[in-house]
Design a protein around this motif. Sequence first.
Motif, short mmCIF file in Angstrom:
data_model
loop_
_atom_site.label_atom_id
_atom_site.label_comp_id
_atom_site.label_asym_id
_atom_site.label_seq_id
_atom_site.Cartn_x
_atom_site.Cartn_y
_atom_site.Cartn_z
N ARG A 100 6.33 8.37 -0.94
CA ARG A 100 7.09 7.78 0.17
C ARG A 100 8.34 7.09 -0.35
O ARG A 100 9.41 7.19 0.26
CB ARG A 100 6.20 6.78 0.91
CG ARG A 100 6.90 6.00 1.99
CD ARG A 100 6.66 6.58 3.36
NE ARG A 100 7.49 5.95 4.35
CZ ARG A 100 7.16 4.88 5.07
NH1 ARG A 100 5.98 4.33 4.89
NH2 ARG A 100 7.98 4.38 5.94
N LEU A 137 5.99 -0.30 -7.92
CA LEU A 137 4.55 -0.04 -7.90
C LEU A 137 3.82 -0.92 -8.92
O LEU A 137 2.70 -1.39 -8.66
CB LEU A 137 4.27 1.43 -8.16
CG LEU A 137 4.78 2.37 -7.06
CD1 LEU A 137 4.62 3.81 -7.48
CD2 LEU A 137 4.06 2.10 -5.76
N VAL A 156 0.81 -1.22 0.00
CA VAL A 156 0.00 0.00 0.00
C VAL A 156 0.85 1.27 0.00
O VAL A 156 0.33 2.36 0.19
CB VAL A 156 -0.96 0.02 1.21
CG1 VAL A 156 -1.99 -1.08 1.08
CG2 VAL A 156 -0.21 -0.08 2.52
N ILE A 157 2.15 1.13 -0.24
CA ILE A 157 3.04 2.29 -0.24
C ILE A 157 2.79 3.13 -1.50
O ILE A 157 2.36 2.62 -2.53
CB ILE A 157 4.51 1.85 -0.14
CG1 ILE A 157 5.38 3.00 0.34
CG2 ILE A 157 5.02 1.29 -1.46
CD1 ILE A 157 6.75 2.57 0.81
N ARG A 158 3.04 4.40 -1.38
CA ARG A 158 2.83 5.31 -2.51
C ARG A 158 4.16 5.81 -3.03
O ARG A 158 5.19 5.72 -2.37
CB ARG A 158 1.95 6.46 -2.08
CG ARG A 158 0.59 5.95 -1.66
CD ARG A 158 -0.36 7.04 -1.51
NE ARG A 158 -1.65 6.48 -1.11
CZ ARG A 158 -2.77 7.08 -1.33
NH1 ARG A 158 -2.80 8.24 -1.92
NH2 ARG A 158 -3.90 6.53 -0.94
N THR A 159 4.10 6.39 -4.22
CA THR A 159 5.32 6.80 -4.90
C THR A 159 6.06 7.91 -4.16
O THR A 159 7.28 7.96 -4.17
CB THR A 159 5.03 7.19 -6.36
OG1 THR A 159 6.25 7.46 -7.03
CG2 THR A 159 4.14 8.41 -6.44
N ARG A 196 11.10 2.90 -8.66
CA ARG A 196 9.78 3.16 -8.06
C ARG A 196 8.67 2.65 -8.97
O ARG A 196 7.72 2.01 -8.51
CB ARG A 196 9.57 4.66 -7.84
CG ARG A 196 10.36 5.24 -6.71
CD ARG A 196 9.84 6.61 -6.32
NE ARG A 196 9.74 7.57 -7.39
CZ ARG A 196 10.64 8.50 -7.69
NH1 ARG A 196 11.76 8.58 -6.97
NH2 ARG A 196 10.45 9.36 -8.66
N LYS A 197 8.80 2.91 -10.25
CA LYS A 197 7.79 2.45 -11.21
C LYS A 197 7.68 0.93 -11.21
O LYS A 197 6.58 0.37 -11.24
CB LYS A 197 8.13 2.93 -12.63
CG LYS A 197 7.82 4.35 -12.89
CD LYS A 197 8.16 4.67 -14.33
CE LYS A 197 7.65 6.02 -14.74
NZ LYS A 197 7.93 6.27 -16.17
N THR A 236 3.73 -4.47 -7.40
CA THR A 236 2.85 -4.58 -6.24
C THR A 236 1.40 -4.63 -6.68
O THR A 236 0.59 -5.37 -6.11
CB THR A 236 3.04 -3.41 -5.25
OG1 THR A 236 2.90 -2.17 -5.92
CG2 THR A 236 4.38 -3.50 -4.55
N GLN A 237 1.05 -3.88 -7.71
CA GLN A 237 -0.33 -3.93 -8.24
C GLN A 237 -0.64 -5.31 -8.82
O GLN A 237 -1.69 -5.88 -8.56
CB GLN A 237 -0.53 -2.85 -9.30
CG GLN A 237 -1.87 -2.87 -9.98
CD GLN A 237 -3.02 -2.55 -9.04
OE1 GLN A 237 -2.83 -1.95 -7.99
NE2 GLN A 237 -4.21 -2.96 -9.41
#
Length: 108
Positions: free
Chosen positions: A73, A88, A68-71, A84-85, A91-92
Motif C-alpha cells: 500500500r 514499517l 497496520v499498513i503494509r508495504t 517505506r522500510k 511502526t513495529q
Amino acid sequence: MAGFWRHFTAVGRQAVVLLSPPAVRFYRTPPYLVKVGIPDFLNGVGNGVEAHAAKLETEVGDLDKLMVIRTLRLKKLGIPCKHRKLILKFTQKYRMGLWRPRMDLQKN
C-alpha cells in the motif's frame, strides 16, 4: 525449585550448585498520554520521511490505520523503498512500546 536454573561448578573436589532466577522481561508499557498524529510520528522517524506526511494523512487517515499498513500500500502511494522500510520499522517499534516519537514541549 521449579523455574530456577542450576549451575554446577567444581570447587576443589566438591560440586557446588548455584541457583539463579530466570530472566523475565516485560515490554508492555502503559498507553500514551499524548495523542500522536501522523505528522508527529513521521517527524519522530526523521530521515526525510516527514515529506510524506500530507500524503499519508489524506490517504491513510489516522495513526491507528498507519500502524497496520503494509508495504504494498505504501508502494502504491509512491513512497520510496528507503522511507517505506523506515516507516514499517518504526511502526513495529511503536506497537511493541519500544519507541515513542519525541514530543517537543510547547511554550505558552
